[in-house]
Every structure is written in structure tokens, then in C-alpha cells.
Write a protein that holds these residues in place. Structure first.
Motif, short mmCIF file in Angstrom:
data_model
loop_
_atom_site.label_atom_id
_atom_site.label_comp_id
_atom_site.label_asym_id
_atom_site.label_seq_id
_atom_site.Cartn_x
_atom_site.Cartn_y
_atom_site.Cartn_z
N ALA A 31 -48.27 -91.75 -52.47
CA ALA A 31 -47.30 -91.09 -51.58
C ALA A 31 -47.96 -90.65 -50.27
CB ALA A 31 -46.66 -89.89 -52.28
N GLU A 32 -49.22 -90.20 -50.36
CA GLU A 32 -49.94 -89.80 -49.15
C GLU A 32 -50.26 -91.01 -48.27
OE1 GLU A 32 -52.40 -85.78 -50.10
OE2 GLU A 32 -52.93 -87.51 -51.34
N ALA B 73 -47.08 -91.89 -46.61
CA ALA B 73 -46.78 -90.92 -45.54
C ALA B 73 -47.57 -91.26 -44.28
CB ALA B 73 -47.09 -89.50 -46.00
N ILE B 74 -48.82 -91.65 -44.45
CA ILE B 74 -49.67 -92.05 -43.32
C ILE B 74 -49.08 -93.29 -42.64
CG2 ILE B 74 -51.89 -93.14 -42.77
CD1 ILE B 74 -53.16 -91.12 -44.77
N LEU B 75 -48.71 -94.27 -43.46
CA LEU B 75 -48.14 -95.51 -42.91
C LEU B 75 -46.85 -95.23 -42.14
CD1 LEU B 75 -48.86 -97.87 -45.88
CD2 LEU B 75 -49.40 -98.38 -43.50
N CYS B 76 -45.99 -94.40 -42.70
CA CYS B 76 -44.72 -94.08 -42.05
C CYS B 76 -44.95 -93.29 -40.76
CB CYS B 76 -43.80 -93.34 -43.00
SG CYS B 76 -43.24 -94.37 -44.39
N GLY C 276 -43.60 -95.52 -37.91
CA GLY C 276 -42.19 -95.19 -37.76
C GLY C 276 -41.30 -95.82 -38.83
N TYR C 277 -41.88 -96.60 -39.74
CA TYR C 277 -41.10 -97.16 -40.84
C TYR C 277 -40.63 -96.03 -41.74
CZ TYR C 277 -42.74 -102.00 -40.05
OH TYR C 277 -43.00 -103.24 -39.53
N THR C 278 -39.43 -96.17 -42.31
CA THR C 278 -39.00 -95.28 -43.38
C THR C 278 -39.64 -95.81 -44.67
OG1 THR C 278 -37.07 -96.61 -43.96
CG2 THR C 278 -36.74 -94.88 -42.28
N GLN C 279 -39.56 -95.04 -45.73
CA GLN C 279 -40.11 -95.50 -47.01
C GLN C 279 -39.44 -96.81 -47.42
OE1 GLN C 279 -42.74 -94.09 -48.67
NE2 GLN C 279 -42.67 -95.83 -50.06
#
Length: 117
Positions: free
Chosen positions: A31-32, A35-38, A42-45
Motif C-alpha cells: 500500500a505504501e 501510495a508513492i506511485l500514485c 497522479g494515477y488513482t489506485q
């Protein structure tokens, strides 16, 4: 014309599990990493998961990113012996930013600091 680095044509989904494994080995979570990738792209999950399912290559992954975070330019330091702020090729710089963020996560840095909050 110089040839592209092979990481550009590598499916992002092939490397993603390595990012997660690196984080989890140090007690952090998938999940972390997400979160970094998003935060970075700017991508949503859901969009992130769709990119993984589509086997999107690294170059396309960053080209299709909804909104690269302007604070990413605050990411400094070395990763794999390369200073991220000195990388000239734009896509490679984005990849190095991501590598650096995952490194910081694995080294136990607080999420607020990683996300340059």
C-alpha cells in the motif's frame, strides 16, 4: 539515433513486484509503494492496477501518467550510483525518481518526508 535503454520497453508490471518486495523485506507495505506511485504519477489506485494489467511498458506508463507531481523535482540523491537530479533523459529521470522513492521507503523514511509533504 541512439537506441532506447531496454528499461523503457520493459513492462512496468515486471518490475513492480520487485519494488513491493524491496519495501516488504524492510517491513513496509505494498500500500505504501502504491501510495508513492500514485503521488508521483497522479494515477488513482484503479488506474495503477489497470496499467499493471495491461502490461504497459515503463515509457508508456510515465507518458500516460495523469499528472506528474511537481514536487518530484525535490527528489535528490543517488540511486544505483547515479545522481537523480543529473539524469538528462526525461523518462529515465522519472524512473530514477521512482527508484529513489522506493529506496527511501525501504530505508525506513517517514511517508511525509518521502512524499515531500
Amino acid at each position: 539515433m541512439p537506441t532506447k535503454h531496454r528499461i523503457f520497453t520493459t513492462p512496468f508490471a515486471d518490475v513492480y513486484p520487485h519494488y513491493v518486495a524491496k519495501a516488504e523485506k524492510k517491513g513496509r507495505t505494498k500500500a505504501e509503494v502504491d501510495a508513492i506511485l500514485c503521488w508521483l504519477t497522479g494515477y488513482t489506485q484503479q488506474q495503477l492496477e489497470a496499467q499493471l494489467e495491461k502490461q504497459t511498458d515503463f515509457e508508456t506508463f510515465f507518458q500516460e501518467a495523469p499528472k506528474m507531481n511537481p514536487s518530484r523535482t525535490l527528489i535528490k540523491g543517488t540511486v544505483c550510483g547515479v545522481r537523480v537530479e543529473e539524469v538528462q533523459e526525461p523518462t529515465m529521470r522519472e524512473i530514477r525518481y521512482l527508484d529513489k522513492l522506493v529506496d527511501e521507503l525501504a530505508k525506513g523514511k517517514a511517508m511525509e518526508k518521502i512524499l515531500r509533504a
